[in-house]
Design an enzyme around this catalytic site. Structure first.
Site, PDB file in Angstrom:
ATOM      1  N   GLY A 163       0.837  -1.197   0.000  1.00 38.00           N
ATOM      2  CA  GLY A 163       0.000   0.000   0.000  1.00 38.00           C
ATOM      3  C   GLY A 163       0.863   1.236   0.000  1.00 38.00           C
ATOM      4  O   GLY A 163       2.062   1.161   0.275  1.00 38.00           O
TER       5      GLY A 163
ATOM      6  N   CYS B 110       5.487  -5.991   1.484  1.00 39.53           N
ATOM      7  CA  CYS B 110       5.820  -4.579   1.321  1.00 39.53           C
ATOM      8  C   CYS B 110       5.239  -3.744   2.469  1.00 39.53           C
ATOM      9  O   CYS B 110       5.699  -3.871   3.597  1.00 39.53           O
ATOM     10  CB  CYS B 110       5.344  -4.123  -0.057  1.00 39.53           C
ATOM     11  N   TYR B 111       4.205  -2.944   2.227  1.00 38.48           N
ATOM     12  CA  TYR B 111       3.619  -2.195   3.351  1.00 38.48           C
ATOM     13  C   TYR B 111       3.140  -3.163   4.442  1.00 38.48           C
ATOM     14  O   TYR B 111       3.276  -2.901   5.632  1.00 38.48           O
ATOM     15  CB  TYR B 111       2.441  -1.330   2.870  1.00 38.48           C
TER      16      TYR B 111
ATOM     17  N   HIS C 284       7.321  -7.642  -3.911  1.00 39.96           N
ATOM     18  CA  HIS C 284       6.005  -8.128  -4.368  1.00 39.96           C
ATOM     19  C   HIS C 284       6.152  -9.474  -5.089  1.00 39.96           C
ATOM     20  O   HIS C 284       6.473  -9.485  -6.280  1.00 39.96           O
ATOM     21  CB  HIS C 284       5.379  -7.109  -5.323  1.00 39.96           C
TER      22      HIS C 284
ATOM     23  N   GLU D 196       3.831 -11.279  -6.133  1.00 43.13           N
ATOM     24  CA  GLU D 196       2.692 -11.534  -7.020  1.00 43.13           C
ATOM     25  C   GLU D 196       2.887 -11.015  -8.443  1.00 43.13           C
ATOM     26  O   GLU D 196       2.148 -11.383  -9.341  1.00 43.13           O
ATOM     27  CB  GLU D 196       1.403 -10.936  -6.425  1.00 43.13           C
TER      28      GLU D 196
ATOM     29  N   ASP E  88     -20.205 -12.294 -20.052  1.00 43.47           N
ATOM     30  CA  ASP E  88     -20.576 -12.101 -18.645  1.00 43.47           C
ATOM     31  C   ASP E  88     -22.078 -12.268 -18.431  1.00 43.47           C
ATOM     32  O   ASP E  88     -22.517 -12.972 -17.517  1.00 43.47           O
ATOM     33  CB  ASP E  88     -20.146 -10.711 -18.150  1.00 43.47           C
TER      34      ASP E  88
ATOM     35  N   LYS F 195     -12.170 -12.518 -15.430  1.00 45.00           N
ATOM     36  CA  LYS F 195     -12.756 -12.785 -16.746  1.00 45.00           C
ATOM     37  C   LYS F 195     -12.486 -14.221 -17.245  1.00 45.00           C
ATOM     38  O   LYS F 195     -13.391 -14.893 -17.719  1.00 45.00           O
ATOM     39  CB  LYS F 195     -12.183 -11.778 -17.750  1.00 45.00           C
TER      40      LYS F 195
END
Ligand code: XMP
Length: 520
Positions: free
Chosen positions: A59, A86-87, A177, A179, A234, A376
């Site tokens: 963040g 991180c944060y 990070h 990810e 969708d 998606k």
């Protein structure tokens, strides 16, 4: 929160741009997770949610500010593994007795390399096999003293505490990070983390389908649900899922605004009404839309007219359905996350998007959003699971305002006919050459100009058109598709020979930005 019986992982969001990617990595491991903004995570929330593990996201804030976001202390008393990123790492250190300092000397943004510490750590199984690991850093503050109980397991030149952990309490903290794909082996850390937490990886699409059906039945009871069906992925998957859950308590409304592609209305109606026996109102409102668009050439005016009429029409049909208490929408996970964004500030409106916003309040309807937890590609997977044909699920996106925004200038019925025909030939070419699935979106735009040509012995004076085909990941940025010259030549010849009204074909090679995908 859906009534999910699977083990859950809680991601507490502190506003990082990439929090969604953490969820992405976990989904790939068949782990059920939810992202919740830190403000919503209270002691009672935690007790209800009962996470099997917790991740504290990154963040933009600084823990040095007293007002900066914090998780409740009870997160560290749940006796479950906690991973701070991180944060999240800094918040952990700060709350558990370490120290965080501001300091530009150690600010680190972008690629860095982490060297292994001497001790072994279960989180790092499979790491450091080939030496240092590349990671993605993005931090201004730094930890200057780790919390009691923690040991260092990895360092980088500017982050002496790049990886720390207290294995006894199963608390892990990384400065980078894992990810993002700039941390190439980051997925391994998540795999190790969830295995350690005891997740069995049972959150599959089949399981999702069962859970979602149970949740829809519980929410809706005996009431009636209306669903706007556009034929897009969708709304189609939403309708299929609802149909399976509540059968005839569902009515779909398909609005034909006269701006659909060749045979589109027939295909959608045949598919859902005839094939799947879904109650479907086919609202033929072509005259209304085309009438109001008559003489209009400004792109924003056209979009606004279509958006307004769409809501009016939908409301007209929906109000005829007895006992309708719910409106089903194909809201996806990224839409949900955006709505809890921390950055504030509205972004500039490039184009007014067409949607049914405001309709539920106006009609006093409650929302059913069974795809709220899916990305998606997961929606596509669910569609396959529900039996929708692959060819239908893989269809290119088609915008709500339809052909109106592919017909710059005034819209006339003859122009729309020409456009439909040319578009069908272009798509046929793409399919024949096996390129359809490599392309994000392909279509023809008819230009508001006529040009001179010669066919046989005669002069022609017909419309010019532009072919548009782009590659993209999310529609936010795009690149033109590099067709071969042979393909382009063959397609132009076919369009000119087969489509009466077009005598010139151009290929649009603009990327986005600076262009947009649609022409208006
Ligand atoms: P642009 O033209 O903004 O389009 O680059 C990005 C993506 O969004 C689609 N698009 C829309 N979809 N309603 C929609 O549902 C709209 O009003 C709309 N306008 C653009 C476009 O087709 C592309 O996939």
């Amino acid at each position: 929160m859906t009534d999910i019986t699977h083990d859950r992982l809680l991601i507490i969001d502190f506003g990082s741009q990439v929090t969604q990617l953490i969820a992405r990595r976990l989904r790939e491991l068949n782990v059920y997770c939810e992202i919740h903004p830190y403000q919503n995570v209270t002691d009672s929330f935690l007790a209800d949610f009962a996470p099997k593990a917790v991740i504290l996201s990154g963040g933009p804030a600084s823990v040095i500010n007293d007002a900066s976001p914090r998780p409740p202390v009870s997160v560290f008393e749940l006796n479950v593994p906690v991973l701070g990123i991180c944060y999240g790492q800094q918040v952990m250190m700060h709350m558990l007795g370490g120290k965080v300092e501001r300091g530009h000397g150690t600010a680190e943004f972008g690629r860095a390399f982490v060297t292994a510490g001497t001790a072994k750590l279960d989180l790092l199984d499979g790491w450091f096999m080939q030496g240092d690991e590349q990671v993605w850093m993005s931090h201004g503050d730094h930890v200057s003293r780790i919390a009691p109980g923690f040991t260092v397991y990895g360092t980088s030149p500017n982050a002496p505490f790049a990886i720390t952990a207290d294995p006894a309490r199963r608390f892990y903290a990384v400065q980078f990070h894992p990810e993002v794909h700039h941390t190439p082996n980051g997925a391994m850390l998540y795999k190790n983390f969830v295995e350690m937490a005891g997740f069995s990886g049972d959150w599959t699409m089949g399981a999702y389908r069962e859970d979602a059906i149970a949740a829809i039945r519980a929410q809706v009871g005996a009431a009636h649900v209306i669903c706007g069906l556009s034929g897009g992925v969708d709304s189609s998957v939403t309708a299929m899922l609802l149909h399976e859950a509540i059968g005839d308590q569902l009515t779909c409304v398909f609005v034909d605004h006269g701006l659909l592609r060749q045979n589109e209305a027939e295909e959608v109606v045949a598919m859902f009404r005839d094939n799947y026996n879904i109650k479907l109102i086919h609202a033929d409102e072509r005259d209304l839309f085309l009438g109001e668009l008559d003489g209009q050439s400004d792109p924003e005016t056209k979009r606004k007219i279509i958006g307004r009429l769409f809501i009016d029409v939908f409301q007209k049909y929906a109000s005829q359905i007895e006992d309708a208490k719910f409106l089903a929408q194909g809201t996806l996970y990224p839409d949900v996350i955006e709505s809890v964004s921390f950055s504030g500030g509205p972004s500039v409106t490039i184009k007014s998007h067409h949607n049914v916003g405001g309709l539920p309040e106006k009609m006093g309807l409650k929302l059913v959003e069974p795809l709220r937890e899916l990305f998606k590609d997961e929606v596509r997977e669910l569609g396959v699971e529900l039996g929708l044909p692959k060819s239908f699920i893989g269809r290119h996106p088609f915008p709500g305002p339809g052909l109106a925004i592919r017909c710059p200038g005034e819209i006339t019925r003859p122009k729309l006919e020409i456009l439909r025909h040319a578009d069908a030939v272009f798509i046929d070419q793409i399919r024949k050459h096996g390129l359809y699935d490599d392309i994000w979106q392909a279509f023809v735009a008819i230009l508001p100009v006529k040009t001179v040509g010669v066919m046989g012995d005669g002069r022609t004076y017909d419309y010019a058109c532009a072919l548009r085909a782009v590659t993209s990941v999310d529609g936010m940025t795009a690149d033109y598709y590099p067709f071969s010259h042979e393909f382009l030549g063959e397609t132009a010849t076919r369009i000119i020979n087969e489509v009466e009204g077009i005598n010139r074909v151009t290929y649009d090679i603009t990327s986005k930005p600076p262009g947009t995908i649609e022409w208006e």
